[in-house]
Write a protein that holds these residues in place. Sequence first.
Motif, PDB file in Angstrom:
ATOM      1  N   PRO A  95       0.753  -1.288  -0.016  1.00  0.00           N
ATOM      2  CA  PRO A  95      -0.137  -0.043  -0.101  1.00  0.00           C
ATOM      3  C   PRO A  95       0.653   1.173   0.077  1.00  0.00           C
ATOM      4  O   PRO A  95       0.351   2.327  -0.634  1.00  0.00           O
ATOM      5  CB  PRO A  95      -0.688  -0.238   1.360  1.00  0.00           C
ATOM      6  CG  PRO A  95      -1.092  -1.716   1.477  1.00  0.00           C
ATOM      7  CD  PRO A  95       0.483  -1.923   1.157  1.00  0.00           C
ATOM      8  N   TRP A 100      -1.139   4.163  -1.706  1.00  0.00           N
ATOM      9  CA  TRP A 100      -2.438   4.402  -0.999  1.00  0.00           C
ATOM     10  C   TRP A 100      -2.523   4.593   0.513  1.00  0.00           C
ATOM     11  O   TRP A 100      -3.529   5.011   0.948  1.00  0.00           O
ATOM     12  CB  TRP A 100      -3.024   2.967  -1.112  1.00  0.00           C
ATOM     13  CG  TRP A 100      -3.410   2.454  -2.591  1.00  0.00           C
ATOM     14  CD1 TRP A 100      -3.273   3.105  -3.753  1.00  0.00           C
ATOM     15  CD2 TRP A 100      -3.267   1.023  -3.009  1.00  0.00           C
ATOM     16  NE1 TRP A 100      -3.576   2.359  -5.050  1.00  0.00           N
ATOM     17  CE2 TRP A 100      -3.423   1.156  -4.513  1.00  0.00           C
ATOM     18  CE3 TRP A 100      -3.086  -0.325  -2.470  1.00  0.00           C
ATOM     19  CZ2 TRP A 100      -3.537  -0.096  -5.251  1.00  0.00           C
ATOM     20  CZ3 TRP A 100      -3.253  -1.348  -3.281  1.00  0.00           C
ATOM     21  CH2 TRP A 100      -3.311  -1.402  -4.425  1.00  0.00           C
ATOM     22  N   SER A 101      -1.327   4.395   1.092  1.00  0.00           N
ATOM     23  CA  SER A 101      -1.169   4.358   2.454  1.00  0.00           C
ATOM     24  C   SER A 101       0.096   5.073   2.974  1.00  0.00           C
ATOM     25  O   SER A 101       1.085   5.052   1.963  1.00  0.00           O
ATOM     26  CB  SER A 101      -1.481   3.278   3.306  1.00  0.00           C
ATOM     27  OG  SER A 101      -1.690   3.372   4.617  1.00  0.00           O
ATOM     28  N   ARG A 179      -2.278   8.767   6.118  1.00  0.00           N
ATOM     29  CA  ARG A 179      -3.222   7.563   5.670  1.00  0.00           C
ATOM     30  C   ARG A 179      -2.604   6.557   6.622  1.00  0.00           C
ATOM     31  O   ARG A 179      -1.758   6.029   6.003  1.00  0.00           O
ATOM     32  CB  ARG A 179      -3.483   7.381   4.570  1.00  0.00           C
ATOM     33  CG  ARG A 179      -4.055   8.970   3.577  1.00  0.00           C
ATOM     34  CD  ARG A 179      -3.935   8.779   2.241  1.00  0.00           C
ATOM     35  NE  ARG A 179      -2.661   8.888   1.733  1.00  0.00           N
ATOM     36  CZ  ARG A 179      -1.827   8.633   0.717  1.00  0.00           C
ATOM     37  NH1 ARG A 179      -2.755   8.307  -0.227  1.00  0.00           N
ATOM     38  NH2 ARG A 179      -0.663   8.494   0.368  1.00  0.00           N
ATOM     39  N   SER A 181      -3.226   2.334   7.830  1.00  0.00           N
ATOM     40  CA  SER A 181      -4.070   1.382   7.239  1.00  0.00           C
ATOM     41  C   SER A 181      -3.532   0.120   7.867  1.00  0.00           C
ATOM     42  O   SER A 181      -2.243   0.187   8.398  1.00  0.00           O
ATOM     43  CB  SER A 181      -4.122   1.335   5.843  1.00  0.00           C
ATOM     44  OG  SER A 181      -2.870   1.125   5.306  1.00  0.00           O
TER      45      SER A 181
END
Length: 224
Positions: A95, A100-101, A179, A181
Amino acid sequence: MTIEVILPCLDEASALPWVLGRMPDGYRPIVVDNGSTDGSAEIAASLGACVVEEPRRGFGAACHAGLLAATADVVCLMDADASLDPRQLPRVTAPVLAGWSDLVLGRRRPRERGAWPPHARLGNAVLARDLRRRTGAAVHDLGPMRACRRDALTGLGLTDRRFGYPLEMVLRAAASGWRISEVDVDYLRRDGRSKVTGTVRGTLRAVADMRRVMAARDTPPDPA
């Protein structure tokens, strides 16, 4: 692309061959020896790892020394006790690499009896619950396998050098708008006895360190 894996190490001679032998291609281990007396540093070096000496005792001190030694864009942190499988590191880094993260935590899923003693699991759950309340991040485990960008992590300015380091990382990351996760990773019965989760006393000491970090974050600055 090379990804560096920071491995804080205190007397893990019996675990290191398995851990380092399962390091995926493209992942470079940095073993931070934190005062071992069992030859851990020599074993790590013989197996091709970069070895960093950090005589100042403390999980956070070892992690920080490894971070300073790292040069890769993406870094991982994980325990060196064979409780986590390095072959699952790509799950944690994916990720981050995909954008994404910003911080990915490996959410531990016990796969063997005795891998996660009840007292340690309870302490982790309580701290994770508090983190969710404070940060809004969907964190269920302060997992020791994690990944992020090196420069960004350095920029957080983490100050804890004991067992509060993992929690401080999440607190500061959340405060900075990262972010955050989780991905599932296997949790195995570690090699030997844990210095932290192996005893109630060790777990309480780690929880106390993390509570101290939370309390410090809650203390308003001195107006003077």
